[in-house]
Enzyme design. Structure first.
Site, PDB file in Angstrom:
ATOM      1  N   THR A   1       0.834  -1.204   0.000  1.00  0.00           N
ATOM      2  CA  THR A   1       0.000   0.000   0.000  1.00  0.00           C
ATOM      3  C   THR A   1       0.870   1.255   0.000  1.00  0.00           C
ATOM      4  O   THR A   1       1.957   1.251   0.568  1.00  0.00           O
ATOM      5  CB  THR A   1      -0.882   0.027   1.271  1.00  0.00           C
ATOM      6  OG1 THR A   1      -1.648  -1.168   1.319  1.00  0.00           O
ATOM      7  CG2 THR A   1      -1.815   1.220   1.274  1.00  0.00           C
TER       8      THR A   1
ATOM      9  N   SER B   1       1.811   5.390  -1.994  1.00  0.00           N
ATOM     10  CA  SER B   1       1.999   6.083  -3.263  1.00  0.00           C
ATOM     11  C   SER B   1       3.064   5.424  -4.128  1.00  0.00           C
ATOM     12  O   SER B   1       2.941   5.408  -5.365  1.00  0.00           O
ATOM     13  CB  SER B   1       2.352   7.555  -3.006  1.00  0.00           C
ATOM     14  OG  SER B   1       3.511   7.661  -2.195  1.00  0.00           O
ATOM     15  N   THR B   2       4.108   4.878  -3.513  1.00  0.00           N
ATOM     16  CA  THR B   2       5.133   4.188  -4.300  1.00  0.00           C
ATOM     17  C   THR B   2       4.571   2.904  -4.879  1.00  0.00           C
ATOM     18  O   THR B   2       4.850   2.547  -6.036  1.00  0.00           O
ATOM     19  CB  THR B   2       6.376   3.899  -3.444  1.00  0.00           C
ATOM     20  OG1 THR B   2       6.809   5.103  -2.810  1.00  0.00           O
ATOM     21  CG2 THR B   2       7.521   3.367  -4.302  1.00  0.00           C
TER      22      THR B   2
ATOM     23  N   ASP C   1       6.268  -3.893  -1.471  1.00  0.00           N
ATOM     24  CA  ASP C   1       5.649  -2.838  -0.672  1.00  0.00           C
ATOM     25  C   ASP C   1       6.676  -1.746  -0.406  1.00  0.00           C
ATOM     26  O   ASP C   1       7.879  -1.948  -0.582  1.00  0.00           O
ATOM     27  CB  ASP C   1       5.135  -3.416   0.658  1.00  0.00           C
ATOM     28  CG  ASP C   1       4.073  -2.545   1.319  1.00  0.00           C
ATOM     29  OD1 ASP C   1       3.764  -1.457   0.785  1.00  0.00           O
ATOM     30  OD2 ASP C   1       3.549  -2.958   2.375  1.00  0.00           O
TER      31      ASP C   1
ATOM     32  N   GLU D   1      -0.602  -5.364   5.995  1.00  0.00           N
ATOM     33  CA  GLU D   1       0.706  -5.499   5.352  1.00  0.00           C
ATOM     34  C   GLU D   1       1.517  -6.619   5.999  1.00  0.00           C
ATOM     35  O   GLU D   1       2.178  -7.396   5.310  1.00  0.00           O
ATOM     36  CB  GLU D   1       1.455  -4.170   5.420  1.00  0.00           C
ATOM     37  CG  GLU D   1       0.875  -3.119   4.483  1.00  0.00           C
ATOM     38  CD  GLU D   1       1.440  -1.723   4.691  1.00  0.00           C
ATOM     39  OE1 GLU D   1       1.193  -0.868   3.821  1.00  0.00           O
ATOM     40  OE2 GLU D   1       2.113  -1.488   5.716  1.00  0.00           O
TER      41      GLU D   1
ATOM     42  N   LYS E   1      14.340   7.486   2.511  1.00  0.00           N
ATOM     43  CA  LYS E   1      13.785   6.567   3.502  1.00  0.00           C
ATOM     44  C   LYS E   1      14.863   5.736   4.206  1.00  0.00           C
ATOM     45  O   LYS E   1      14.574   5.066   5.198  1.00  0.00           O
ATOM     46  CB  LYS E   1      12.774   5.630   2.837  1.00  0.00           C
ATOM     47  CG  LYS E   1      11.651   6.334   2.089  1.00  0.00           C
ATOM     48  CD  LYS E   1      10.813   7.216   2.995  1.00  0.00           C
ATOM     49  CE  LYS E   1       9.760   8.004   2.235  1.00  0.00           C
ATOM     50  NZ  LYS E   1       8.779   7.168   1.570  1.00  0.00           N
TER      51      LYS E   1
END
EC number: 5.3.1.6
Length: 223
Positions: A28, A30-31, A85, A107, A125
């Site tokens: 889940t 935007s990436t 993910d 997830e 990140k």
């Protein structure tokens, strides 16, 4: 490249890790949205075929179905070769903080089915120590104040994420001010606290591969 372009870059790079003819785990965020769009284009071009995907959120389920990709329930599969993910943070050992999109529990469920977790993220990140990003924790609502006090004893400041209800009907605490030096021990401890559904530290379900988008291209980290 800007952050959106980096997300598209790693989304496309993740296609090299998609096993043809097998059900895929899809996360889940935007990436991941960029990955789903790239996957759909590859399928439409006839370059790859998969029987379907197991999704970690209603958001991703809707996006997959909008592209004509079949979504299977987690109960319909006994395992997955790959789960793709994103992450809010990832360290040099593949440990992650996840849950900025409030889908952390599902997830972890999908990640638990997978042999390989492929994390897709931009280079911002990557951190030395987890905790700069506020730690999401899915909770039972009645335990919010009690859990906030427990995090305070660890040096964290927990605040309820206003207006957010997860796909499971839970609430989210965001905890600031933590430095998580031992992610595995931290995850194990917090998951035992009454009222915690899932803590957003992914140590037991860490990434095996990270595709990190940078200005000079995609860096592949293996753990």
């Amino acid at each position: 490249m800007n952050q959106d372009q980096l997300k598209q870059l790693v989304g496309r790079a993740a296609l090299d890790h998609v096993p043809a003819g097998q059900v895929l785990g899809v996360g889940t965020g935007s990436t991941v949205d960029c990955f789903i769009d790239a996957l759909a284009a590859r399928i439409a071009a006839g370059a790859i075929a998969i029987p379907g995907a197991v999704s970690s959120s209603e958001r991703s389920t809707q996006r997959l179905r909008s592209h004509g990709i079949q979504v299977l329930d987690a109960s319909e599969v006994t395992g997955l070769a790959v789960y793709v993910d994103g992450a809010d943070e990832i360290d040099g050992r593949g440990f992650m903080i996840k849950g900025g999109g409030a889908a952390l529990t599902r997830e972890k469920i999908v990640a638990d089915l997978a042999e390989t977790f492929v994390c897709i993220a931009d280079e911002s990140k990557l951190v030395k120590t987890l905790g700069r990003f506020p730690l999401p924790v899915e909770i039972i609502p009645m335990a919010a104040a009690q859990l906030a006090r427990r995090f305070a004893r660890l040096g964290g400041e927990a605040r309820l994420r206003e207006g957010v209800v997860t796909d499971n009907g839970g609430h989210i605490l965001d905890v600031r001010g933590l430095a998580i030096d031992d992610p595995l021990a931290f995850e194990t401890e917090v998951n035992q606290w009454p009222g915690v559904v899932t803590v957003g530290v992914f140590a037991r379900h860490r990434a095996q591969v990270c595709l990190l988008g940078a200005a000079d291209g995609v860096k592949t980290l293996r753990f």
